[in-house]
Enzyme design. Structure first.
Site, PDB file in Angstrom:
ATOM      1  N   ASP A   1       0.906  -1.158  -0.045  1.00  0.00           N
ATOM      2  CA  ASP A   1      -0.020  -0.040   0.030  1.00  0.00           C
ATOM      3  C   ASP A   1       0.733   1.218  -0.088  1.00  0.00           C
ATOM      4  O   ASP A   1       0.325   2.285   0.573  1.00  0.00           O
ATOM      5  CB  ASP A   1      -0.906  -0.073   1.141  1.00  0.00           C
ATOM      6  CG  ASP A   1       0.008  -0.154   2.560  1.00  0.00           C
ATOM      7  OD1 ASP A   1       1.005  -0.459   2.336  1.00  0.00           O
ATOM      8  OD2 ASP A   1      -0.912  -0.242   3.583  1.00  0.00           O
TER       9      ASP A   1
ATOM     10  N   LYS B   1       5.257   5.153  17.799  1.00  0.00           N
ATOM     11  CA  LYS B   1       4.649   6.604  17.561  1.00  0.00           C
ATOM     12  C   LYS B   1       4.877   7.406  18.706  1.00  0.00           C
ATOM     13  O   LYS B   1       4.423   7.071  19.833  1.00  0.00           O
ATOM     14  CB  LYS B   1       3.210   6.545  17.384  1.00  0.00           C
ATOM     15  CG  LYS B   1       3.027   5.586  15.778  1.00  0.00           C
ATOM     16  CD  LYS B   1       1.321   5.486  15.715  1.00  0.00           C
ATOM     17  CE  LYS B   1       1.194   4.573  14.325  1.00  0.00           C
ATOM     18  NZ  LYS B   1      -0.342   4.178  14.203  1.00  0.00           N
TER      19      LYS B   1
END
Length: 360
Positions: free
Chosen positions: A111, A162
């Site tokens: 992707d 993150k």
């Protein structure tokens, strides 16, 4: 290097309803399934054998691509019975590889649209003697990504999840989703269970003293995980901002597939794609959008930065901006659909039912 693994098993939940009937790598971008662009770029870099790690709607890949000969490739397909994660998927297909233990194997996520210099990543891998080499890219706001700091030679120092606070943002380099593995490293991934290459394999290798090398390549890079990003990626391919040898036509403001019909006074701009058998009627304006095969844009409709599913219909004078219309859905006349709206497959919106302005 002659072979690669393409990870194409994800469900594409962030792209729904586009992925209700179609796996994410098979959704058309610039007129062909997105996977076609990845296969063509790998072939251009010298890859000739690719194993596709499939899972969700796995049955649609082989009927379309066959043995890969039309693209100058040898393709094989391996389907996961249960989702195994990125690392588990790699281990599951490793038996189909032909490389020797020390030879490089390219790995792509299914992707990511990128202008990565694939040969340069392989050259970096071989010249540094790395066990795994990672494509890294720099982003302005890295908070949504895993950070990958490196030393001044490019050797990876850590994998940081993150970041939540400014103090945790120690680099603007992120994992860009393309790797070169020493073949023998793939065989060390645990078999038969889910494994995340990002959260388990890479940190584990680093802790064990393996050599992980980063190569920063800040050419075009886009994660196509959301509808807005997918539409932008398709438009960028059409306009030549993103490289691919598989775009079926000249780069420019529009791409009209051979059996599509467009009224003479309709206006197509911003990298718009009109798919096979689709129709854009008189007075319609379509900018930066993807119109999938068999869809109809009726007279006077205005469609901007949107994706219109196969056989869907947008009614007269309707205005769409940042919308996703599922396969077979019908948006009646005089509707207004704005950023982020998703109309599900085969849904029906009656004329004049949804508005953001008055009826004057």
């Amino acid at each position: 290097m002659t072979e690669a693994i393409l990870l194409v098993g994800g469900k594409g939940t962030r792209l729904r309803p586009l992925t209700v009937h179609t796996p994410k790598p098979m959704v058309p971008a610039a007129g062909v399934p997105f996977l076609t662009h990845q296969l063509a770029r790998a072939r251009a870099a010298g890859v000739d054998h690719i194993v596709l790690a499939t899972s969700y709607l796995a049955e649609v890949f082989e009927p379309h691509f066959g043995d890969g000969s039309a693209l100058g490739l040898q393709l094989e397909y391996v389907t996961e019975k249960e989702p195994l994660g990125t690392g588990g998927a790699l281990r599951n297909v490793a038996g189909r590889l032909r490389s020797g233990p020390d030879e490089p194997v390219l790995v792509f996520n299914g992707d990511i649209l990128t202008g990565l210099d694939i040969r340069a990543l392989v050259d970096t891998h071989e010249s540094t003697g790395a066990d795994v080499s990672l494509h890294l890219t720099k982003v302005t706001d890295p908070r949504a990504y895993g950070l990958v700091p490196t030393d001044d030679t490019g050797r990876v120092l850590a994998f940081l999840e993150k970041p939540q606070t400014p103090e945790e943002i120690v680099t603007d380099q992120i994992n860009a989703g393309a790797y070169v593995f020493r073949r023998s490293v793939l065989d060390t991934i645990p078999a038969g269970r889910p494994v995340s290459v990002e959260r388990e394999t890479f940190p584990g290798l680093l802790a064990a003293g393996a050599h992980l090398q980063g190569m920063v390549d800040s050419t075009y890079w886009l994660d196509l995980g959301t509808p807005a990003a997918f539409v932008r990626g398709s438009a960028d391919l059409v306009m030549g901002r993103a490289p691919s040898p598989a775009v079926p036509g000249r780069r420019g403001d529009r791409l009209i597939l051979p059996t599509a019909r467009v009224a003479p006074d309709a206006k197509l701009t911003g990298g718009t794609v009109v798919g096979e058998g689709a129709f854009v009627a008189e007075g319609a304006r379509v900018c930066g959008s993807t119109i999938l095969p068999g869809a109809v844009i009726e007279p006077g409709a205005v469609v901007t930065d949107s994706l219109i599913g196969s056989r869907a219909r947008v009614g007269e004078r309707s205005v769409l901006s940042g919308a996703v219309i599922g396969d077979g859905a019908v948006v009646g006349a005089d509707n207004e659909l704005r950023d982020g709206v998703r109309v599900w497959c085969d849904a029906r919106i009656p004329a004049g039912s949804v508005r953001f302005s008055s009826d004057q």
